[in-house]
Design a protein around this motif. Sequence first.
Motif, short mmCIF file in Angstrom:
data_model
loop_
_atom_site.label_atom_id
_atom_site.label_comp_id
_atom_site.label_asym_id
_atom_site.label_seq_id
_atom_site.Cartn_x
_atom_site.Cartn_y
_atom_site.Cartn_z
N LYS A 112 39.84 33.37 -0.80
CA LYS A 112 40.21 33.29 -2.21
C LYS A 112 40.24 31.84 -2.69
O LYS A 112 39.78 31.52 -3.79
CB LYS A 112 41.58 33.93 -2.45
N ILE A 113 40.80 30.95 -1.88
CA ILE A 113 40.90 29.54 -2.26
C ILE A 113 39.51 28.93 -2.37
O ILE A 113 39.21 28.18 -3.31
CB ILE A 113 41.78 28.78 -1.25
N GLN A 114 38.65 29.27 -1.42
CA GLN A 114 37.30 28.71 -1.42
C GLN A 114 36.53 29.18 -2.66
O GLN A 114 35.83 28.39 -3.30
CB GLN A 114 36.57 29.14 -0.16
N GLY A 115 36.67 30.45 -3.02
CA GLY A 115 36.00 30.96 -4.21
C GLY A 115 36.48 30.28 -5.48
O GLY A 115 35.69 29.90 -6.35
N ALA A 116 37.80 30.12 -5.59
CA ALA A 116 38.36 29.46 -6.77
C ALA A 116 37.93 28.00 -6.84
O ALA A 116 37.62 27.48 -7.92
CB ALA A 116 39.88 29.56 -6.75
N ALA A 117 37.88 27.34 -5.68
CA ALA A 117 37.45 25.93 -5.66
C ALA A 117 36.00 25.80 -6.08
O ALA A 117 35.64 24.85 -6.80
CB ALA A 117 37.67 25.34 -4.28
N LEU A 118 35.16 26.73 -5.66
CA LEU A 118 33.75 26.66 -6.05
C LEU A 118 33.58 26.87 -7.55
O LEU A 118 32.76 26.21 -8.20
CB LEU A 118 32.93 27.69 -5.27
N VAL A 119 34.36 27.79 -8.12
CA VAL A 119 34.29 28.02 -9.57
C VAL A 119 34.74 26.77 -10.33
O VAL A 119 34.09 26.35 -11.30
CB VAL A 119 35.14 29.25 -9.96
N MET A 120 35.84 26.17 -9.87
CA MET A 120 36.33 24.97 -10.55
C MET A 120 35.34 23.81 -10.41
O MET A 120 35.12 23.05 -11.36
CB MET A 120 37.69 24.56 -9.98
N ALA A 121 34.74 23.66 -9.25
CA ALA A 121 33.73 22.61 -9.08
C ALA A 121 32.53 22.85 -9.98
O ALA A 121 31.96 21.91 -10.54
CB ALA A 121 33.31 22.53 -7.61
N GLY A 122 32.17 24.12 -10.16
CA GLY A 122 31.08 24.44 -11.07
C GLY A 122 31.40 24.09 -12.51
O GLY A 122 30.54 23.62 -13.25
N LEU A 123 32.66 24.33 -12.91
CA LEU A 123 33.06 23.98 -14.27
C LEU A 123 33.03 22.47 -14.48
O LEU A 123 32.59 21.98 -15.53
CB LEU A 123 34.46 24.54 -14.56
N VAL A 124 33.49 21.71 -13.50
CA VAL A 124 33.45 20.24 -13.61
C VAL A 124 32.01 19.76 -13.67
O VAL A 124 31.66 18.89 -14.48
CB VAL A 124 34.22 19.60 -12.43
N GLU A 125 31.17 20.35 -12.85
CA GLU A 125 29.77 19.95 -12.84
C GLU A 125 29.09 20.33 -14.16
O GLU A 125 28.24 19.59 -14.67
CB GLU A 125 29.06 20.63 -11.67
N GLY A 126 29.47 21.47 -14.73
CA GLY A 126 28.93 21.87 -16.03
C GLY A 126 29.32 20.90 -17.13
O GLY A 126 28.49 20.56 -18.00
N ALA A 127 30.55 20.44 -17.11
CA ALA A 127 30.99 19.45 -18.09
C ALA A 127 30.22 18.15 -17.93
O ALA A 127 29.83 17.51 -18.92
CB ALA A 127 32.49 19.19 -17.97
N ALA A 128 29.97 17.76 -16.68
CA ALA A 128 29.20 16.53 -16.43
C ALA A 128 27.76 16.69 -16.91
O ALA A 128 27.19 15.77 -17.49
CB ALA A 128 29.25 16.18 -14.95
#
Length: 74
Positions: A45-61
Motif C-alpha cells: 500500500k505504501i509503495q503504491g501511494a508513493a508511486l502515485v505521489m511521485a507521479g503527481l510531482v513529476e506531472g507538475a514538473a
Amino acid sequence: MPLNLHLLGAAIGAGMFAIGAGYGIGRIGSAAMEAIARQPEAAGKIQGAALVMAGLVEGAALFSFLIQILVWTK
C-alpha cells in the motif's frame, strides 16, 4: 542589444522546478522507505501511494517545463 529577460526568467523557472521536483521525489522516497521499515506488512500500500505521489510531482514538473517552453518560444 535588447534584454531578453523572458529567456532568463524561463531558464531560472525551469531550473527551480527541476530542483523542486527532484527534492519532492526524494522526500517521497525517503518517507516511503521509513514507513515501510516501520510497517513491513503495509509495504504494498505504501509503495503504491508513493508511486502515485511521485507521479503527481513529476506531472507538475512536466507542466512547468511546458510553460517554460511557451515562454521561451514567445
